[in-house]
Design a protein around this motif. Structure first.
Motif, PDB file in Angstrom:
ATOM      1  N   ASP A   1      -6.250  -2.576   0.220  1.00 20.69           N
ATOM      2  CA  ASP A   1      -6.881  -2.392   1.531  1.00 20.69           C
ATOM      3  C   ASP A   1      -7.895  -3.507   1.797  1.00 20.69           C
ATOM      4  O   ASP A   1      -7.853  -4.181   2.833  1.00 20.69           O
ATOM      5  N   GLN A   2      -8.772  -3.738   0.839  1.00 17.04           N
ATOM      6  CA  GLN A   2      -9.799  -4.761   1.015  1.00 17.04           C
ATOM      7  C   GLN A   2      -9.200  -6.160   1.102  1.00 17.04           C
ATOM      8  O   GLN A   2      -9.584  -6.956   1.974  1.00 17.04           O
ATOM      9  N   GLU A   3      -8.264  -6.467   0.227  1.00 13.39           N
ATOM     10  CA  GLU A   3      -7.696  -7.816   0.197  1.00 13.39           C
ATOM     11  C   GLU A   3      -6.936  -8.137   1.476  1.00 13.39           C
ATOM     12  O   GLU A   3      -6.981  -9.265   1.980  1.00 13.39           O
ATOM     13  N   GLY A   4      -6.229  -7.160   2.029  1.00 14.17           N
ATOM     14  CA  GLY A   4      -5.503  -7.402   3.271  1.00 14.17           C
ATOM     15  C   GLY A   4      -6.442  -7.661   4.434  1.00 14.17           C
ATOM     16  O   GLY A   4      -6.161  -8.506   5.303  1.00 14.17           O
TER      17      GLY A   4
ATOM     18  N   ALA B   1      -6.577 -11.219   6.530  1.00  5.58           N
ATOM     19  CA  ALA B   1      -6.465 -11.314   7.980  1.00  5.58           C
ATOM     20  C   ALA B   1      -7.683 -12.004   8.586  1.00  5.58           C
ATOM     21  O   ALA B   1      -7.547 -12.827   9.505  1.00  5.58           O
ATOM     22  N   ALA B   2      -8.865 -11.690   8.082  1.00 10.30           N
ATOM     23  CA  ALA B   2     -10.081 -12.306   8.613  1.00 10.30           C
ATOM     24  C   ALA B   2     -10.087 -13.810   8.363  1.00 10.30           C
ATOM     25  O   ALA B   2     -10.443 -14.609   9.252  1.00 10.30           O
ATOM     26  N   ALA B   3      -9.687 -14.215   7.153  1.00  9.87           N
ATOM     27  CA  ALA B   3      -9.647 -15.646   6.833  1.00  9.87           C
ATOM     28  C   ALA B   3      -8.590 -16.355   7.667  1.00  9.87           C
ATOM     29  O   ALA B   3      -8.807 -17.483   8.146  1.00  9.87           O
TER      30      ALA B   3
ATOM     31  N   HIS C   1       5.199 -14.075   5.939  1.00  5.44           N
ATOM     32  CA  HIS C   1       5.721 -13.697   4.624  1.00  5.44           C
ATOM     33  C   HIS C   1       5.040 -12.442   4.089  1.00  5.44           C
ATOM     34  O   HIS C   1       5.708 -11.473   3.710  1.00  5.44           O
ATOM     35  N   THR C   2       3.712 -12.450   4.060  1.00  7.30           N
ATOM     36  CA  THR C   2       2.997 -11.325   3.461  1.00  7.30           C
ATOM     37  C   THR C   2       3.190 -10.060   4.278  1.00  7.30           C
ATOM     38  O   THR C   2       3.359  -8.963   3.712  1.00  7.30           O
ATOM     39  N   GLY C   3       3.204 -10.185   5.591  1.00  9.43           N
ATOM     40  CA  GLY C   3       3.460  -9.018   6.425  1.00  9.43           C
ATOM     41  C   GLY C   3       4.848  -8.444   6.218  1.00  9.43           C
ATOM     42  O   GLY C   3       5.043  -7.219   6.235  1.00  9.43           O
ATOM     43  N   MET C   4       5.835  -9.325   6.023  1.00  9.21           N
ATOM     44  CA  MET C   4       7.196  -8.861   5.737  1.00  9.21           C
ATOM     45  C   MET C   4       7.227  -8.113   4.407  1.00  9.21           C
ATOM     46  O   MET C   4       7.835  -7.038   4.295  1.00  9.21           O
ATOM     47  N   VAL C   5       6.569  -8.665   3.394  1.00  5.01           N
ATOM     48  CA  VAL C   5       6.555  -8.016   2.085  1.00  5.01           C
ATOM     49  C   VAL C   5       5.881  -6.645   2.166  1.00  5.01           C
ATOM     50  O   VAL C   5       6.345  -5.674   1.559  1.00  5.01           O
ATOM     51  N   HIS C   6       4.789  -6.546   2.910  1.00  2.00           N
ATOM     52  CA  HIS C   6       4.110  -5.251   3.057  1.00  2.00           C
ATOM     53  C   HIS C   6       5.045  -4.200   3.649  1.00  2.00           C
ATOM     54  O   HIS C   6       5.114  -3.063   3.164  1.00  2.00           O
ATOM     55  N   ARG C   7       5.775  -4.552   4.683  1.00  6.20           N
ATOM     56  CA  ARG C   7       6.693  -3.599   5.307  1.00  6.20           C
ATOM     57  C   ARG C   7       7.853  -3.255   4.380  1.00  6.20           C
ATOM     58  O   ARG C   7       8.300  -2.100   4.323  1.00  6.20           O
ATOM     59  N   TRP C   8       8.350  -4.248   3.684  1.00  7.94           N
ATOM     60  CA  TRP C   8       9.443  -4.050   2.723  1.00  7.94           C
ATOM     61  C   TRP C   8       9.017  -3.067   1.634  1.00  7.94           C
ATOM     62  O   TRP C   8       9.745  -2.121   1.310  1.00  7.94           O
ATOM     63  N   ALA C   9       7.825  -3.263   1.073  1.00  9.11           N
ATOM     64  CA  ALA C   9       7.336  -2.382   0.013  1.00  9.11           C
ATOM     65  C   ALA C   9       7.102  -0.966   0.524  1.00  9.11           C
ATOM     66  O   ALA C   9       7.467   0.020  -0.137  1.00  9.11           O
TER      67      ALA C   9
ATOM     68  N   ARG D   1      -1.795  -6.996  10.605  1.00  8.83           N
ATOM     69  CA  ARG D   1      -2.751  -5.910  10.368  1.00  8.83           C
ATOM     70  C   ARG D   1      -2.085  -4.547  10.470  1.00  8.83           C
ATOM     71  O   ARG D   1      -2.384  -3.630   9.696  1.00  8.83           O
ATOM     72  N   GLU D   2      -1.160  -4.408  11.407  1.00  5.99           N
ATOM     73  CA  GLU D   2      -0.443  -3.140  11.544  1.00  5.99           C
ATOM     74  C   GLU D   2       0.369  -2.829  10.288  1.00  5.99           C
ATOM     75  O   GLU D   2       0.327  -1.709   9.754  1.00  5.99           O
ATOM     76  N   GLY D   3       1.128  -3.811   9.803  1.00  7.51           N
ATOM     77  CA  GLY D   3       1.954  -3.588   8.618  1.00  7.51           C
ATOM     78  C   GLY D   3       1.129  -3.336   7.370  1.00  7.51           C
ATOM     79  O   GLY D   3       1.484  -2.491   6.535  1.00  7.51           O
TER      80      GLY D   3
END
Length: 246
Positions: A11-14, A18-20, A44-52, A82-84
């Protein structure tokens, strides 16, 4: 570490990622990922989040391919990321501890695997986003960094697909200088690396430093803090250890 701890870190890292990314701008280059812009990192990272999240939410017990990356940029891409990310965090927090689904490294449970994997996935890519933004990076807790080294050495590179191979046997030692007992012995050969969490045998090369820096170095995000012995063994790691999406 417990599953709830990994979810809190995810949660914190995501949020930090996004902020960076927003501060850097989606067109900024990502120094730690040559050839990438922040747009590529978010897609890429958003795709991986949804995939997982789909494995856990849908209970898929076999591999399913990802859904691909969106043709988004700018504020729309940040909103999509941010949504994913939020959906993944919510999915992991609300999932039953005994949920059954596909996973690809040994773990106490599928839920424990996905929480751990996505926490490390996001932490490393947060570092990428901060490298694009510039300035001082956020810190990484020592126990989390130790766990990440364990996952990389004892998990990812224990698999047959690891490309870290040598014609003649060599030993690489990995030593955290700020954490008691955080020493790994990596035996290299024509087979996948054999790793044990101990100081065993004479090493041909040792890489050492603070554990958070070692964690990022082993993921090829930072130079090794210190290299002693045969530096070609450390270079071999650099050249062949990359974990790619496929």
């Amino acid at each position: 570490m417990e599953t709830a701890e990994f979810v809190a870190i995810l949660d914190q890292e995501g949020r930090l990622l996004a902020a960076a990314a927003e501060e850097a701008g989606t067109g900024a280059k990502v120094p730690t990922c040559p050839g990438w812009q922040v747009t590529d990192l978010l897609r890429h990272t958003g795709m991986v989040h949804r995939w997982a999240a789909e494995f856990v939410a849908e209970g898929h017990t076999s591999y399913h391919p990802d859904a691909g990356q969106p043709d988004l940029d700018g504020a729309e891409l940040l909103d999509w990321f941010r949504e994913g990310h939020g959906q993944l965090v919510d999915t992991l927090r609300s999932a039953s501890p005994d949920v059954q689904c596909w996973h690809f490294l040994p773990a106490p449970s599928p839920l424990a695997f996905w929480a751990r994997r996505q926490a490390h996935e996001t932490a490393v890519h947060r570092m990428d986003a901060e490298s694009a933004r510039g300035g001082a990076p956020s810190g990484i807790a020592g126990d989390f960094a130790v766990d990440g080294i364990d996952e990389l050495l004892l998990g990812f590179h224990a698999r047959a697909k690891s490309k870290v191979r040598t014609e003649e046997p060599r030993i690489l030692r990995v030593r955290a200088t700020d954490t008691d007992g955080a020493v790994w012995t990596v035996r290299l050969s024509q087979e996948p690396p054999a790793v044990e969490r101990s100081e065993a045998g004479e090493a041909d090369c040792e890489v050492a430093g603070p554990v958070a820096q070692l964690y990022l170095s082993l993921w090829n995000r930072l130079p090794f803090p210190s290299v002693t012995g045969d530096a070609s063994v450390a270079e071999l790691w650099r050249d062949t250890s990359g974990v790619t999406w496929s």
